[in-house]
Write an enzyme that holds these catalytic residues in place. Structure first.
Site, PDB file in Angstrom:
ATOM      1  N   GLU A 117     -10.199 -24.538 -20.590  1.00 16.27           N
ATOM      2  CA  GLU A 117     -11.684 -24.527 -19.802  1.00 16.27           C
ATOM      3  C   GLU A 117     -12.645 -25.257 -20.771  1.00 16.27           C
ATOM      4  OE1 GLU A 117     -11.889 -20.396 -19.240  1.00 16.27           O
ATOM      5  OE2 GLU A 117     -10.308 -20.524 -17.985  1.00 16.27           O
ATOM      6  N   ASP A 135      -3.898 -36.685 -27.890  1.00 16.18           N
ATOM      7  CA  ASP A 135      -3.603 -36.168 -29.354  1.00 16.18           C
ATOM      8  C   ASP A 135      -4.560 -34.999 -29.592  1.00 16.18           C
ATOM      9  OD1 ASP A 135      -1.344 -37.903 -29.807  1.00 16.18           O
ATOM     10  OD2 ASP A 135      -2.801 -39.475 -29.757  1.00 16.18           O
ATOM     11  N   GLU A 145      -6.036 -29.432 -31.971  1.00 20.34           N
ATOM     12  CA  GLU A 145      -6.339 -27.998 -31.902  1.00 20.34           C
ATOM     13  C   GLU A 145      -5.413 -26.908 -32.017  1.00 20.34           C
ATOM     14  OE1 GLU A 145      -8.355 -26.961 -28.438  1.00 20.34           O
ATOM     15  OE2 GLU A 145      -9.769 -28.622 -28.159  1.00 20.34           O
ATOM     16  N   SER A 192      -5.877 -40.441 -23.090  1.00 16.47           N
ATOM     17  CA  SER A 192      -6.014 -41.614 -23.272  1.00 16.47           C
ATOM     18  C   SER A 192      -5.633 -42.262 -24.739  1.00 16.47           C
ATOM     19  CB  SER A 192      -7.510 -42.112 -23.036  1.00 16.47           C
ATOM     20  OG  SER A 192      -8.555 -41.471 -23.800  1.00 16.47           O
ATOM     21  N   ARG A 202     -13.168 -43.522 -21.323  1.00 18.49           N
ATOM     22  CA  ARG A 202     -12.008 -42.875 -21.089  1.00 18.49           C
ATOM     23  C   ARG A 202     -11.321 -43.128 -19.828  1.00 18.49           C
ATOM     24  NH1 ARG A 202     -10.344 -38.291 -23.022  1.00 18.49           N
ATOM     25  NH2 ARG A 202     -12.387 -38.402 -24.720  1.00 18.49           N
TER      26      ARG A 202
HETATM   27  P1  ADP Z   1      -7.770 -37.965 -24.522  1.00 21.34           P
HETATM   28  O1  ADP Z   1      -6.621 -38.635 -25.358  1.00 21.34           O
HETATM   29  O2  ADP Z   1      -8.222 -38.453 -23.378  1.00 21.34           O
HETATM   30  O3  ADP Z   1      -8.935 -37.821 -25.648  1.00 21.34           O
HETATM   31  P2  ADP Z   1      -7.740 -35.328 -25.856  1.00 21.34           P
HETATM   32  O4  ADP Z   1      -6.453 -34.306 -25.601  1.00 21.34           O
HETATM   33  O5  ADP Z   1      -7.452 -36.123 -27.170  1.00 21.34           O
HETATM   34  O6  ADP Z   1      -7.457 -36.552 -24.558  1.00 21.34           O
HETATM   35  O7  ADP Z   1      -8.803 -34.230 -25.554  1.00 21.34           O
HETATM   36  C1  ADP Z   1     -10.231 -34.963 -25.672  1.00 21.34           C
HETATM   37  C2  ADP Z   1     -10.968 -33.967 -26.281  1.00 21.34           C
HETATM   38  O8  ADP Z   1     -11.333 -32.763 -25.304  1.00 21.34           O
HETATM   39  C3  ADP Z   1     -10.380 -33.292 -27.668  1.00 21.34           C
HETATM   40  O9  ADP Z   1     -11.249 -33.250 -28.411  1.00 21.34           O
HETATM   41  C4  ADP Z   1     -10.373 -31.908 -27.189  1.00 21.34           C
HETATM   42  O10 ADP Z   1     -10.310 -30.783 -28.186  1.00 21.34           O
HETATM   43  C5  ADP Z   1     -11.233 -31.512 -25.962  1.00 21.34           C
HETATM   44  N1  ADP Z   1     -10.884 -30.553 -25.010  1.00 21.34           N
HETATM   45  C6  ADP Z   1      -9.700 -29.742 -24.796  1.00 21.34           C
HETATM   46  N2  ADP Z   1      -9.922 -29.097 -23.504  1.00 21.34           N
HETATM   47  C7  ADP Z   1     -10.938 -29.506 -22.988  1.00 21.34           C
HETATM   48  C8  ADP Z   1     -11.600 -29.083 -21.939  1.00 21.34           C
HETATM   49  N3  ADP Z   1     -11.086 -28.114 -20.926  1.00 21.34           N
HETATM   50  N4  ADP Z   1     -12.872 -29.367 -21.605  1.00 21.34           N
HETATM   51  C9  ADP Z   1     -13.493 -30.245 -22.339  1.00 21.34           C
HETATM   52  N5  ADP Z   1     -12.965 -30.626 -23.725  1.00 21.34           N
HETATM   53  C10 ADP Z   1     -11.718 -30.466 -23.895  1.00 21.34           C
HETATM   54 MG    MG Z   2      -8.214 -38.025 -27.955  1.00 23.59          MG
END
Ligand code: ADP
Ligand code: MG
Length: 565
Positions: free
Chosen positions: A193, A219, A224, A250, A323
């Site tokens: 969330e 990633d 996390e 992404s 993104r």
């Molecule tokens: P991407 O590759 O698209 O950047 P990520 O898994 O790296 O995807 O996530 C991007 C960011 O979003 C990370 O900093 C992650 O901690 C954070 N995140 C995870 N869940 C949520 C959420 N429900 N809402 C907003 N941010 C989130």
């Molecule tokens: Mg990322």
């Protein structure tokens, strides 16, 4: 002559586990179309029985099979029973060159007798035998024995609905959910969330209930999860929980790396997702290095992918706004950053890996990283599959079948090395912490065994410990998930824009080191320290921005476990 029932062939029986089966079944849609079907320990062979000779047979390799199920048909008057096997073999792509895993299901109708129950039992016998043979057909190397999988295993799948183009959940339901059902892998979806939600969930989770933690995101979400596990009192046990990755973000560097380690031809987008879903269903587990990272504020983080400063970190963070275009955001970010190329002042030092003494020709691959004795490469150290916890009361369940002893990295805390801030407590009451034995305090000089880089003007510094930095950036050709190495790259000031662009374009094929660029340096290291002098800049860990300032890192070979192929 028609054989009425499937007949085990005792001569093919090995260790009493898989017997060859032979049977004749009909097509599910047309009763008059009959198949002869045979199962050996490596393949399911299907041949249509017909009067016209020379019908080719189809051979399905059981390494490509994720499951098989038996069932009654929808029509209660139908005495027949059915079994369907699910394969994901490499097949030629429809629209473009090359091969990728594609789904093929094989369904048969069993109608040996007029008794529905007997037919169902026969279908179940086949389904069971196919499942067993598929498990035993896990790719094996160097004579490493696998333990037998016991299904079902319980998987927690954490999904970030906002990652990538915001389609992680749709991608999951569209491509992965069905596979997990076919493979009979029960799972629980946790939709995050907010940022750090996944971190909190795994920090507090009762890990005895889970056989694997899988993330469907980029990633950032795995970062996390790993840090959530390492923040637990029982981190030693918690970090042994097998981790899986399904590309939904992404930045899918680990997914691309794991796919690459499985020696599969390159895949992107949905094909990469299918490949990672396949590996999850197969449930093979190997070990993965983690890197412990210290920031100036004394915070310690754990990283599985990269530590970046300068060009790469800037692109990663600045391209967040693109993104919605998916993985291509990095190329867009690279082009934008090239236009405003910056030089960063800083100091870099590292502890080089001593190259193993040269062995006689032919005994070791050229350019291959030196073997680390306790932690052989991911492929050769594949030691187990996902295995469900015996029972909630069984305490050290995550340790069974782990042949990788990590105790060389986990020692009692000493005064001259950095430890976690909160000492961990074992059942015997003794506090133990993960010690970064190679790192002095950030305020202390680096040891004499370290190499101090003379240059102070950099375009980028990148420490990476997987093969891929992004789906289409094959940064470290020889890297393995558990090679025990930090692959340190830096590019010094003076490189032209076209030369830098050439490096990144060559990286798609892993050819950047062959560009002969005098500004690019590559070292294999165990630890490093970076002290930025430029007052402003970006440092990222696994693609996530961290505080800007001095930072140091050291590798912990094979600390985590990873679902791989
Ligand atoms: P991407 O590759 O698209 O950047 P990520 O898994 O790296 O995807 O996530 C991007 C960011 O979003 C990370 O900093 C992650 O901690 C954070 N995140 C995870 N869940 C949520 C959420 N429900 N809402 C907003 N941010 C989130
Ligand atoms: Mg990322």
């Amino acid at each position: 002559m028609e054989r009425g029932a499937s007949e085990p062939d005792p001569s093919r029986q090995r260790n009493g586990v898989v017997a060859a089966l032979y049977g004749e079944f009909t097509d599910t849609l047309n009763d008059r179309v009959r198949y002869s079907v045979s199962l050996t320990e490596s393949a399911l062979t299907v041949q249509r029985i017909s009067s016209s000779p020379g019908r080719s047979k189809v051979v399905f390799n059981l390494t490509d099979c994720i499951g098989c199920r038996a069932y009654r048909g929808p029509d209660s008057a139908d005495v027949g029973a059915y079994f369907t096997a699910y394969f994901y073999p490499f097949k030629r792509r429809w629209m473009s060159a090359g091969v990728a895993r594609q789904r093929v299901e094989q369904c048969f109708r069993v109608a040996l007798v007029q008794d529905p129950l007997t037919n169902l039992r026969e279908a179940e016998r086949w389904a069971h035998a196919i499942r067993d043979a598929s498990v035993l057909q896990a790719p094996r190397r160097d004579g490493v024995a696998y333990t037998e999988v016991r299904r079902p295993c319980r998987v927690m799948i954490l999904v970030n609905p906002h990652s990538g183009r915001g389609q992680a959940l749709q991608l999951f339901t569209g491509h992965v959910q069905g596979m997990l059902t076919e493979a009979a892998v029960p799972y629980t979806l946790v939709i995050t969330e907010h940022q750090n939600h996944a971190r909190e969930v795994v920090r507090k989770a009762d890990l005895r209930q889970w056989d694997a933690l899988v993330i469907m995101s980029g990633d950032g979400l795995l970062f996390e999860v790993i840090n959530g596990l390492m923040e637990r009192e029982d981190w030693q046990e918690a970090i042994q929980t097998p981790l899986g990755i399904l590309p939904g973000g992404s930045g899918n560097a680990l997914a691309a790396s794991v796919h690459h380690y499985s020696q599969s031809p390159p895949a992107w987008n949905e094909e990469l997702l299918l490949s990672c879903g396949f590996m999850l269903c197969k449930g093979l587990v190997g070990s993965m290095d983690l890197v412990s990272i210290h920031l100036a504020s004394r915070q310690r983080l754990f990283s599985f992918l990269s530590l970046a400063w300068g060009f790469v970190a800037d692109v990663d963070i600045e391209s967040e706004k693109y993104r919605h275009v998916g993985a291509i955001r990095f190329l867009m970010g690279t082009l934008v950053r090239l236009a405003t190329l910056r030089v960063y002042q800083g100091r870099l030092a590292y502890l080089p890996v001593k190259e193993a003494p040269k062995l006689p020709k032919g005994s070791i691959k050229a350019n291959h990283p030196p073997p680390t004795p306790q932690h052989p490469s991911l492929c050769s150290s594949l030691s187990c599959r996902l295995i469900p916890n015996p029972s909630p009361s069984h305490k050290s369940h995550h340790n069974h079948n782990s042949t990788n002893s990590n105790h060389n990295t986990i020692t009692k805390s000493s005064n001259n090395a950095i430890t976690t801030k909160r000492p961990e407590t074992q059942s015997d009451g003794k506090a133990v912490a993960l010690v970064d034995s190679l790192l002095p305090g950030l305020d202390q000089p680096v040891p004499e065994s370290w190499t101090v880089v003379r240059e102070e003007d950099f375009v980028l510094v990148l420490a990476i410990y997987q093969s891929h930095l992004a789906e289409d950036l094959w940064t470290v050709p020889g890297a393995m998930a558990d090679d025990g190495l930090i692959h340190l790259f830096y590019v010094t000031a003076g490189i032209s824009r076209p030369a830098l662009l050439r490096l990144f374009l060559a990286m798609e094929k892993g050819a950047h080191l062959a560009c002969g660029c005098p500004h690019l340096v590559y070292e294999k290291v165990k630890a490093l320290r970076l002290e930025p002098i430029s007052p402003q800049g970006v440092i990222t860990v696994d693609g996530e921005m961290v505080e800007y300032g001095p930072v140091q890192a050291q590798i912990h070979p094979g600390l985590a476990r990873l679902i791989c192929g």
